[in-house]
Design an enzyme around this catalytic site. Structure first.
Site, PDB file in Angstrom:
ATOM      1  CE  LYS A  16      -0.054  -0.497   4.960  1.00 46.78           C
ATOM      2  NZ  LYS A  16      -0.202  -1.638   5.877  1.00 46.78           N
TER       3      LYS A  16
ATOM      4  CE1 TYR B  61      14.365  31.117   5.330  1.00 48.07           C
ATOM      5  CE2 TYR B  61      14.543  28.764   4.892  1.00 48.07           C
ATOM      6  CZ  TYR B  61      14.237  30.044   4.465  1.00 48.07           C
ATOM      7  OH  TYR B  61      13.815  30.257   3.195  1.00 48.07           O
TER       8      TYR B  61
HETATM    9  C1  LIG Z   1       0.500  -2.482   6.451  1.00 49.71           C
HETATM   10  C2  LIG Z   1      -0.083  -3.755   6.907  1.00 49.71           C
HETATM   11  C3  LIG Z   1       0.697  -4.921   6.985  1.00 49.71           C
HETATM   12  C4  LIG Z   1       2.200  -4.908   6.825  1.00 49.71           C
HETATM   13  O1  LIG Z   1       2.779  -4.494   8.047  1.00 49.71           O
HETATM   14  P1  LIG Z   1       4.361  -4.342   8.289  1.00 49.71           P
HETATM   15  O2  LIG Z   1       4.485  -3.963   9.709  1.00 49.71           O
HETATM   16  O3  LIG Z   1       4.800  -3.241   7.370  1.00 49.71           O
HETATM   17  O4  LIG Z   1       4.991  -5.630   7.959  1.00 49.71           O
HETATM   18  C5  LIG Z   1       0.045  -6.105   7.279  1.00 49.71           C
HETATM   19  N1  LIG Z   1      -1.287  -6.134   7.543  1.00 49.71           N
HETATM   20  C6  LIG Z   1      -2.050  -5.023   7.524  1.00 49.71           C
HETATM   21  C7  LIG Z   1      -3.503  -5.118   7.825  1.00 49.71           C
HETATM   22  C8  LIG Z   1      -1.480  -3.808   7.210  1.00 49.71           C
HETATM   23  O5  LIG Z   1      -2.234  -2.691   7.193  1.00 49.71           O
END
Ligand SMILES: *Cc1c(COP(=O)(O)O)cnc(C)c1O
Length: 351
Positions: free
Chosen positions: A35, A248
């Site tokens: 994702k 800055y």
């Molecule tokens: C993002 C996600 C994962 C992967 O998790 P990691 O900690 O990056 O390995 C797995 N299951 C769900 C439901 C997620 O949202």
């Protein structure tokens, strides 16, 4: 002439991490959570490499991400963590995109079984998934929508000393038992869950961060390799006298005469402003501290210890020398955030 910062993306490191996670997972199928544009690394790079490494199942958060992903992996199983409504069923069917059903009502939507959905049961995270007080109604729903996968998500897998993961696993077990012969293949583990051991692997694991070289436990890299090497170029060198200020707000006052390098990189590229006066970059094998504030397109670095640095020099911002978790800790955040912030403006090179 100076050039934009760049990301060098290593196919070899990505494959090695996938194989490592796969071997940790025993008999379970190793899927991939990609994702948010593969955690900022780039789904166009990540998806085809993982497919070639043997990955056949992918998870994204939104239908739009799934549709974009489809062109890179035409034959993979693709699940959408957040699901989607009946108005999208036709387009999802046409592209063979599977929803994850997170509420009981969704399991009863007519036609949903044709999508080969997953169902997500909450086992204690209380964020997404069918809540525990409705688990007694799962059996009827499951016989209707015939899910292809039963999943839940661990809230504290990165803290193995806590009892939470085992409690969640017990709830997951009781859901599985209540479904009996109707229980679909099951999935509980993210990266940290994989490292908890066999009991957490079930039929399919869905790691994310470990694939990209981050560790769920920053004090132990678990042997994951840096997939992203982030580099930027020295644009200008100046001598700063003792007592003069830099950048800055003049937040940095030179405690002695220093040699200062200005580097073409800033928070617009995803380099967190919280690293002002805290971060480090790697130049010729040496860690050089950021002095002054991180601005939109520039950072300033003390290179007094390096005589030979010239304009045009590429320096490492993040990579095998400075891990994503090291940066995250200094910025008071987690590697996930550092990766997903990587900016769109940068040049990306696949090696
Ligand atoms: C993002 C996600 C994962 C992967 O998790 P990691 O900690 O990056 O390995 C797995 N299951 C769900 C439901 C997620 O949202």
């Amino acid at each position: 002439m100076s050039r934009k910062p760049r990301l060098i993306l290593s196919r070899q490191a990505l494959v090695a991490n996938y194989q490592r996670l796969s071997s940790f997972s025993g008999q379970a199928e190793c899927a991939a959570s990609i994702k948010a544009n593969a955690y900022g690394v780039g789904v166009d790079f990540v998806a085809p490499v993982l497919w070639e490494a043997g990955c056949r199942t992918f998870f994204v958060a939104y239908l739009e991400e799934a549709l974009a992903l489809r062109s890179f992996v035409p034959d993979a199983d693709i699940y959408v963590f957040h699901g989607f409504g009946p108005d999208a069923f036709d387009i999802a069917l046409a592209s063979k995109i599977r929803p994850v059903l997170n509420t009981l009502d969704e399991l009863f939507i007519p036609g949903v079984e044709a999508l080969r959905p997953a169902i997500h049961v909450d086992t204690g995270m209380r964020r997404l998934g069918i809540p525990q007080y409705q688990h007694d109604r799962l059996l009827d729903a499951v016989s209707l929508c015939q899910p292809s996968l039963l999943m839940s998500h661990l809230a504290s897998a990165d803290e193995p000393e806590r009892p939470d993961s085992e409690q969640q696993r017990n709830v997951f077990e009781s859901v599985r038992a209540s479904l009996g012969a109707l229980c679909p293949p099951s999935s509980l583990a993210n990266t940290a869950g994989i490292l908890l051991g066999d009991a957490y692997h079930y039929d399919l694991v869905r790691p994310g961060i470990g694939l990209y070289g981050g560790s769920p436990d920053p004090s132990d890299s678990k042997g994951f390799e840096a997939v992203v090497t982030w580099q930027a170029q020295v644009i200008e060198l100046q001598h700063v006298r003792k007592g003069e200020t830099v950048g800055y707000g003049g937040s940095y006052v030179a405690p002695r005469d220093i040699r200062l390098a200005t580097i073409g990189l800033g928070y617009a590229d995803g380099y967190l402003r919280a690293l002002s006066d805290k971060g480090e970059v790697l130049i010729e094998g040496q860690r050089c501290p950021i002095v002054g504030r991180v601005s939109m397109d520039l950072i300033t670095v003390d290179v007094s210890s390096l005589r030979s640095v010239k304009e045009g020099k590429w320096v490492e911002i993040m990579g095998s020398g400075i891990s994503v978790d090291t940066i995250a800790e200094k910025a008071n955040t987690i590697g996930y955030e550092c990766l997903t912030r990587l900016g769109a403006r940068m040049e990306r090179v696949f090696v």
